[in-house]
Structures are given as C-alpha cells and as structure tokens.
Motif scaffolding. Structure first.
Motif, mmCIF file in Angstrom:
data_model
loop_
_atom_site.group_PDB
_atom_site.id
_atom_site.type_symbol
_atom_site.label_atom_id
_atom_site.label_comp_id
_atom_site.label_asym_id
_atom_site.label_seq_id
_atom_site.Cartn_x
_atom_site.Cartn_y
_atom_site.Cartn_z
ATOM 1 N N LEU A 81 8.533 -34.025 53.611
ATOM 2 C CA LEU A 81 8.636 -35.046 52.571
ATOM 3 C C LEU A 81 10.106 -35.367 52.333
ATOM 4 C CD1 LEU A 81 7.254 -36.820 50.448
ATOM 5 C CD2 LEU A 81 7.428 -34.898 48.849
ATOM 6 N N VAL A 83 13.013 -37.700 50.387
ATOM 7 C CA VAL A 83 13.232 -38.451 49.151
ATOM 8 C C VAL A 83 14.710 -38.823 49.059
ATOM 9 C CG1 VAL A 83 11.349 -37.267 47.951
ATOM 10 C CG2 VAL A 83 13.680 -36.346 47.817
ATOM 11 N N ILE A 89 19.322 -39.290 52.066
ATOM 12 C CA ILE A 89 17.942 -38.824 52.215
ATOM 13 C C ILE A 89 17.909 -37.303 52.308
ATOM 14 C CG2 ILE A 89 15.923 -38.857 53.725
ATOM 15 C CD1 ILE A 89 16.598 -41.703 54.465
ATOM 16 N N THR A 106 0.727 -32.703 49.646
ATOM 17 C CA THR A 106 1.786 -33.152 48.750
ATOM 18 C C THR A 106 1.174 -33.848 47.543
ATOM 19 O OG1 THR A 106 3.320 -33.442 50.578
ATOM 20 C CG2 THR A 106 3.800 -34.661 48.565
ATOM 21 N N ASP A 109 3.531 -39.307 43.890
ATOM 22 C CA ASP A 109 3.984 -39.913 42.634
ATOM 23 C C ASP A 109 2.931 -40.930 42.204
ATOM 24 O OD1 ASP A 109 5.213 -41.857 40.829
ATOM 25 O OD2 ASP A 109 7.090 -40.806 41.254
ATOM 26 N N VAL A 114 6.765 -45.803 42.554
ATOM 27 C CA VAL A 114 7.292 -45.313 43.829
ATOM 28 C C VAL A 114 6.204 -45.440 44.890
ATOM 29 C CG1 VAL A 114 8.241 -43.332 45.066
ATOM 30 C CG2 VAL A 114 8.844 -43.693 42.670
ATOM 31 N N ASN A 116 4.497 -44.226 48.173
ATOM 32 C CA ASN A 116 4.414 -42.995 48.969
ATOM 33 C C ASN A 116 4.002 -43.373 50.393
ATOM 34 O OD1 ASN A 116 4.787 -41.127 46.649
ATOM 35 N ND2 ASN A 116 2.840 -42.010 45.996
ATOM 36 N N VAL A 143 13.836 -45.356 50.785
ATOM 37 C CA VAL A 143 13.909 -43.949 50.372
ATOM 38 C C VAL A 143 15.234 -43.665 49.667
ATOM 39 C CG1 VAL A 143 13.929 -41.562 51.189
ATOM 40 C CG2 VAL A 143 12.332 -43.195 52.195
ATOM 41 N N GLY A 146 15.264 -44.803 46.152
ATOM 42 C CA GLY A 146 14.274 -44.203 45.272
ATOM 43 C C GLY A 146 13.021 -45.037 45.102
ATOM 44 N N THR A 149 9.024 -42.712 48.880
ATOM 45 C CA THR A 149 9.175 -41.423 49.558
ATOM 46 C C THR A 149 8.567 -41.593 50.950
ATOM 47 O OG1 THR A 149 7.030 -40.578 48.793
ATOM 48 C CG2 THR A 149 8.965 -40.166 47.384
ATOM 49 N N GLU A 151 6.827 -39.300 54.073
ATOM 50 C CA GLU A 151 6.329 -38.020 54.575
ATOM 51 C C GLU A 151 5.949 -38.196 56.045
ATOM 52 O OE1 GLU A 151 2.665 -34.924 53.695
ATOM 53 O OE2 GLU A 151 3.631 -35.944 52.002
#
Length: 309
Positions: A81, A83, A89, A106, A109, A114, A116, A143, A146, A149, A151
């Motif tokens: 993951l 962020v 990053i 995970t 959010d 955000v 994902n 990313v 912000g 994210t 993954e």
C-alpha cells in the motif's frame, strides 16, 4: 668340471597333469572371488542409486508440499500500500504474513475524499505494460497529492510464457524483495520494470538486469541476494493462487481472471489501457460516488460531452 647345480628329474606326465589341474583350480577360485567382489560392488552401487533416487523423490515431495513460507514485510494484504508522505510516495509498514496464515485485507479510506486504487499485475503481461506506462505519472501525482492511495499486487500468471526462465515469478519475487528491504523504492521499481518490459514468450530479463533496475529505482543492495535466491517464490505462488481463487477484498469481484485487474474504490476499471484521460475520469467518478454514499447525497450525473458540430 661342471658349474651347474644338481640335475632335477623331469616331471612325469601324471605330475604335469596334476600341476595343471591345481593351477586351473586356483584360477577358478580366484575368478570366483573376483565375481563375488563384483557382485557386491554392483549390489552396493544399485543400493546407492536407489537411495539417491529415493532421496530425490522425497526432496521433490517435500518441496512441493512445504509451506509457502513467510511473505515479505509491507505486503500483509498480498500487496504493498503506497500513500503520499513528506518524502513523496511511502509504503505503509506491515508485518510479514506468517507461515500458513492468510493475508490481512487493507482497510480502505471510506471518507469518500480519497480514491483507493488497487492493481493486480504480471510483469510479463503486455496489457499491464500498456496500462502502467500510460498511467504511471497520473497515479504518481494522485498518490503524492493525497488524492489517492495505490495498492500493488504482483502476481505470476505467465510463469510458463518466458522460454523456461519463469520470468513472471522471478519478477514478482523481486518486487517482494524491494517491498521487504527498500519499500520507499517500490513505486519507481514498479514503473521501471514496465519501462523495460520484455516481450511475452521471450526469456525475459536476467536476475542481474532486474537488480540493476532495482538499484536505479533507489533500492539498497540488500535486495540482491533475495532476488538471486528467489526468496519469496512460495509467497508469490500462494498469493497468485489466492488472487485467482478469490474473493477479492473490498470489492464485488469474485476473483482475478486476467491482468491487469484495476479497481478504484472496489469498482473494476474496464476502459482503455492507453488513455490516461479515461482512467482519470473513472477515478474521479468512483471517488465522487464514494463521497456521495458516505455523505448520504445523490450521486451527480456526469455532464455529457457535447457532440462535435
């Protein structure tokens, strides 16, 4: 005057015959001893060969049945993951998956602010290469700011498509090594692996070439032995199987059926792999829907693009 010794009587015919028989008997006994020694040697060799084969078979059985082994650190979900952080990053630190344990999904959010993004990729997959090279900088910006994210789940479904070198598996293992020893370099390593992607059915990159890419991405030399040993081979195989069998956490997807599989807030992206604007629009749409759901407001209808006059 004679200088010779005493004259010996000549053996009789019977004596010569007996002497010949005795000599033949001694030769037969010597041959029997040699035959006996040879049989023992042959039997011993067969026993050694049988034991060697048995050992090999047992080794193969143990190899095929041994646990997958602990996974890499920072990939407790079977993915890493990433962020936004103070230094760009960053990877979210997690412990390794223990022997025989299942991954920990995970927690996304759920604020709706955000996006994902989750990707399942194979480093030999040409379609993954198209998606990654097209959207790498877009995802970097999202990313780092912000807004999203990311993954990344490296899997190996094309292991048999690299002229016997198992490139997909070796590449996914290398990604796990970077996640373990240099997680801060993972995003750049992932991008460079696709920039230097070999063709499907080729031998792929060598371990030395992969190590050079890891170094270029900023990974420490600690990854080198891990790459050479294929240290996380068992984990790669287990994670691949989990992805193919499903279910996929935080989504309605039953299982991964091909790569790339790209999810944004649990919804699968099925648009163009070579149109970054289309992917950006999908991310914004998915984030907007999540925000509306989390705040109890209707999802706005996207404004249609005016037709060209």
């Amino acid at each position: 005057m004679s200088t010779g010794g005493p004259t010996q009587p000549r053996p009789t015919r019977n004596e010569r015959r007996e002497a010949a028989r005795e000599k033949a008997r001694l030769l037969r006994e010597e041959q029997k001893k040699r035959d006996r020694r040879n049989r023992l040697l042959i039997q011993g060799g067969v026993v050694v060969a049988i034991l060697a084969v048995a050992g090999l078979v047992i080794g193969l059985v143990l190899q095929s049945t041994k646990p997958a082994g602990p996974g890499p650190a920072n990939m407790a979900s079977d993915g890493i993951l990433l962020v936004g952080g103070e230094n760009g990053i960053e990877a979210v630190a997690t412990p390794a998956i223990a022997d025989g344990e299942d991954p920990t999904p995970t927690e996304p959010d759920e604020s709706g602010t955000v996006a994902n993004i989750v990707t399942y990729i194979d480093y030999l997959c040409p379609y993954c290469g198209q998606f990654e090279t097209t959207n790498n900088e877009t995802m970097r910006t999202m990313v780092e700011s912000g807004a999203a994210t990311l993954e990344v789940h490296p899997i190996a479904i094309l292991t048999n498509k690299s002229a016997g070198t198992q490139y997909s598996l070796r590449a996914a293992n290398a990604a796990a090594c970077v996640a373990e020893y240099s997680p801060e370099a993972f995003f750049d390593f992932n991008g460079l692996m696709f920039e230097n992607q070999p063709e499907e059915l080729s031998a792929g990159l060598s371990n030395d070439e992969i190590k050079d890419i890891a170094a270029e991405a900023g990974a420490s030399s600690s990854v080198n032995a891990c790459i050479d040993e294929t240290r996380f081979k068992g984990w790669v195989q287990a994670a691949t199987q989990r992805a193919l069998e499903g279910p996929i956490p935080n989504s309605e997807l039953d299982a991964v059926t091909g790569t790339p599989t790209v999810l944004v807030n649990g919804k699968q992206y099925v648009g163009s792999l070579e149109d970054t604007a289309e992917f950006q629009a999908f991310v914004l749409q998915a984030a907007g829907e999540s925000y509306s759901e989390s705040n109890g407001t209707p999802t706005p209808t996207p404004t249609p693009t005016p037709a060209a006059g």
